[in-house]
Design an enzyme around this catalytic site. Structure first.
Site, PDB file in Angstrom:
ATOM      1  CG  ASN A 208      39.010  49.642  63.252  1.00  0.00           C
ATOM      2  OD1 ASN A 208      39.308  50.624  63.917  1.00  0.00           O
ATOM      3  ND2 ASN A 208      38.040  48.828  63.577  1.00  0.00           N
ATOM      4  CG  ASP A 276      34.824  50.368  68.030  1.00  0.00           C
ATOM      5  OD1 ASP A 276      33.848  49.733  67.599  1.00  0.00           O
ATOM      6  OD2 ASP A 276      35.913  49.859  68.326  1.00  0.00           O
ATOM      7  CE  LYS A 286      47.226  69.684  56.191  1.00  0.00           C
ATOM      8  NZ  LYS A 286      48.432  69.848  55.418  1.00  0.00           N
ATOM      9  CG  ASP A 304      27.343  47.436  67.051  1.00  0.00           C
ATOM     10  OD1 ASP A 304      27.164  46.717  66.043  1.00  0.00           O
ATOM     11  OD2 ASP A 304      28.097  47.119  67.983  1.00  0.00           O
ATOM     12  CB  ILE A 305      26.250  48.224  61.113  1.00  0.00           C
ATOM     13  CG1 ILE A 305      26.817  49.650  60.967  1.00  0.00           C
ATOM     14  CG2 ILE A 305      25.374  47.875  59.921  1.00  0.00           C
ATOM     15  CD1 ILE A 305      27.879  49.799  59.911  1.00  0.00           C
ATOM     16  CG  PHE A 323      33.855  38.531  60.675  1.00  0.00           C
ATOM     17  CD1 PHE A 323      32.652  38.426  59.991  1.00  0.00           C
ATOM     18  CD2 PHE A 323      34.938  37.777  60.252  1.00  0.00           C
ATOM     19  CE1 PHE A 323      32.531  37.590  58.904  1.00  0.00           C
ATOM     20  CE2 PHE A 323      34.826  36.936  59.158  1.00  0.00           C
ATOM     21  CZ  PHE A 323      33.622  36.844  58.478  1.00  0.00           C
ATOM     22  CE  LYS A 337      33.338  41.697  69.831  1.00  0.00           C
ATOM     23  NZ  LYS A 337      34.605  41.975  69.159  1.00  0.00           N
ATOM     24  CE  LYS A 341      29.283  43.804  68.281  1.00  0.00           C
ATOM     25  NZ  LYS A 341      29.675  45.006  67.580  1.00  0.00           N
TER      26      LYS A 341
HETATM   27  O1  C5P Z   1      32.268  45.439  68.542  1.00  0.00           O
HETATM   28  P1  C5P Z   1      33.234  44.934  67.564  1.00  0.00           P
HETATM   29  O2  C5P Z   1      33.756  45.974  66.625  1.00  0.00           O
HETATM   30  O3  C5P Z   1      34.362  44.125  68.122  1.00  0.00           O
HETATM   31  O4  C5P Z   1      32.378  43.883  66.696  1.00  0.00           O
HETATM   32  C1  C5P Z   1      32.824  43.343  65.493  1.00  0.00           C
HETATM   33  C2  C5P Z   1      31.672  42.955  64.630  1.00  0.00           C
HETATM   34  O5  C5P Z   1      30.663  43.967  64.665  1.00  0.00           O
HETATM   35  C3  C5P Z   1      32.059  42.846  63.168  1.00  0.00           C
HETATM   36  O6  C5P Z   1      31.209  41.885  62.575  1.00  0.00           O
HETATM   37  C4  C5P Z   1      31.786  44.245  62.643  1.00  0.00           C
HETATM   38  O7  C5P Z   1      31.556  44.240  61.235  1.00  0.00           O
HETATM   39  C5  C5P Z   1      30.538  44.632  63.421  1.00  0.00           C
HETATM   40  N1  C5P Z   1      30.399  46.064  63.707  1.00  0.00           N
HETATM   41  C6  C5P Z   1      29.411  46.808  63.112  1.00  0.00           C
HETATM   42  N2  C5P Z   1      29.260  48.131  63.434  1.00  0.00           N
HETATM   43  C7  C5P Z   1      30.080  48.721  64.322  1.00  0.00           C
HETATM   44  C8  C5P Z   1      31.090  47.978  64.929  1.00  0.00           C
HETATM   45  C9  C5P Z   1      31.254  46.653  64.599  1.00  0.00           C
HETATM   46  O8  C5P Z   1      28.678  46.268  62.290  1.00  0.00           O
HETATM   47  N3  C5P Z   1      29.905  49.998  64.606  1.00  0.00           N
END
Ligand code: C5P
Length: 400
Positions: A208, A276, A286, A304-305, A323, A337, A341
């Site tokens: 990203n 993601d 390569k 998803d942390i 965020f 969200k 989450k």
């Molecule tokens: O799901 P999305 O990416 O839109 O969510 C954004 C929030 O989730 C941010 O705070 C980002 O740091 C966190 N996040 C995360 N691990 C992921 C995806 C997003 O901690 N795999």
């Protein structure tokens, strides 16, 4: 402000060691207690007697001094201070610190201490600029060691450039900053920042867009309010925040593992733009470009942390902040969200290209919690960070 603070002052060898005498004098004048430690080579430049006379305390020199072990062991000596200051720090002592060597009293104290360390380097320009010293500097910064100087100027050896010990009043200011108490003193806060890179092969990756500017500003703001900050960052351009404990990662999986290894924390701020997806079966070599053959990639979902930490049954941080960078229906998406989450707050912003927020110095955010949504005026990312850090301080003290 320094009244009755205890400073363990480690003096290593170098022509600048004489400035340590003025430093001790200035610290004593401000009411601080200074326990001096001299390396063997420091004693070639200043005597334990003069250091001891100015500090009005015993000057320690030897690891194997049995009287000292009976009076105060080196472990206790390393931990009884509010701050450990190394001034001047030679290239050699920095190298020993970076590698964890403990072959004399000074290096042993530095390895044994659980107290914040502030280093004031002083050395020849070439020694300072040498890749080995710069590597050691980075390693020490990543360990959370704080630095003051070196300054640029004429050197005792006749050369000109960076390497001069910071002036004693600058070192005193840096000591005051380190010992500054704020509403987050005693709190441990995690910040994730930057992008993650998900390899396709050794030279290609998906990611990203993220400069790491907002995450870094948040870490700095938290530090300025006295927090201990653990900064887990992907490969971002922004220089790392001084004084934070930095953990560098590449992928989302590594970020997840790093986050888990630094818990528990009082608050966790997830500002990283985590990819993601990861590429399944990334190639070790390569992938060759072949006419007409376009490789197809298979993706798997990344952990998803934010959701994982938000939903922890045991040891969840008191405050978890996520965020949401959105381009459409910002508030509505951010609210969804928050509940999906399970975090406490979402800092939402509109990152549509016309806002100029992505990669820019300003941000316009909406702070969303379970029962409220607050629109903040557009301001610098530093100002957003400070306002957020102040809100975090209030929330943590309310949680008690
Ligand atoms: O799901 P999305 O990416 O839109 O969510 C954004 C929030 O989730 C941010 O705070 C980002 O740091 C966190 N996040 C995360 N691990 C992921 C995806 C997003 O901690 N795999």
């Amino acid at each position: 402000m320094l009244e009755d603070k205890r400073i363990l002052l480690i003096i290593s060898g170098g022509i600048a060691a004489f400035k340590a005498l003025d430093l001790i004098r200035q610290l004593r004048k401000r009411g601080a207690w200074v326990t001096p430690v001299l390396t063997k080579s420091a004693q070639e430049f200043v005597t334990p007697l003069s250091v001891s006379a100015l500090s009005e305390e015993k000057a320690y020199t030897d690891l194997f001094d049995l009287t000292d072990e009976a009076e105060m062991g080196h472990i206790q000596l390393s931990r009884s201070a509010d701050l450990v200051v190394v001034a001047p720090a030679t290239a050699n002592l920095m190298a020993k610190m970076a590698q964890g060597l403990a072959d004399d009293l000074a290096s042993t104290l530095l390895l044994a201490t659980d107290t914040q360390v502030l280093v004031a380097p002083a050395m020849n320009v070439r020694m300072w600029q040498h890749p080995a010293t710069q590597r050691n500097l980075q390693l020490l910064k990543d360990d959370g060691v704080a630095f003051v100087g070196p300054n640029e100027g004429d050197m005792a050896c006749g050369e000109y450039g960076p390497g001069r010990l910071a002036e004693p009043d600058e070192i005193v200011n840096a000591i005051q900053t380190q010992l500054a108490e704020g509403p987050l003193t005693g709190r441990r806060v995690l910040v994730t920042s930057g992008p993650t890179h998900e390899p396709i092969d050794p030279v290609r990756y998906i990611a990203n867009r993220s400069s790491g500017a907002q995450g870094t500003a948040i870490a700095k703001a938290l530090l300025s309010l006295g927090a201990e900050v653990v900064f887990v960052t992907g490969p971002a351009d922004e220089p790392r925040p001084d004084g934070a404990h930095v953990v560098e990662v590449q992928t989302a999986q590594e970020m997840m593992e790093a986050v888990q290894s630094v818990l528990p924390v009082d608050a966790a701020i997830f500002a990283a733009a985590v990819a993601d997806w990861q590429v399944v079966g990334a190639s070790d070599s390569k992938i060759k470009k072949q006419d007409g053959a376009i490789p197809s990639l298979n993706f798997a979902e990344n952990p998803d942390i934010l959701a994982t930490v938000s939903q922890m049954k045991k040891g969840r941080p008191d405050l978890v902040v996520g965020f949401a960078a959105e381009t459409d229906d910002v508030v509505e998406n951010a609210k969804k969200k928050l509940s999906r989450k399970g975090c406490d707050w979402i800092v939402a912003n509109d990152v549509s290209p016309e806002t100029g927020i992505m990669g820019g110095r300003e941000n316009a955010v909406i702070l969303i919690s379970d029962n409220a949504s607050e629109t903040w005026p557009r301001m610098g990312k530093d100002a957003v960070a400070l306002q957020l850090a102040e809100r975090i301080a209030i929330a943590l003290s309310d949680a008690e």
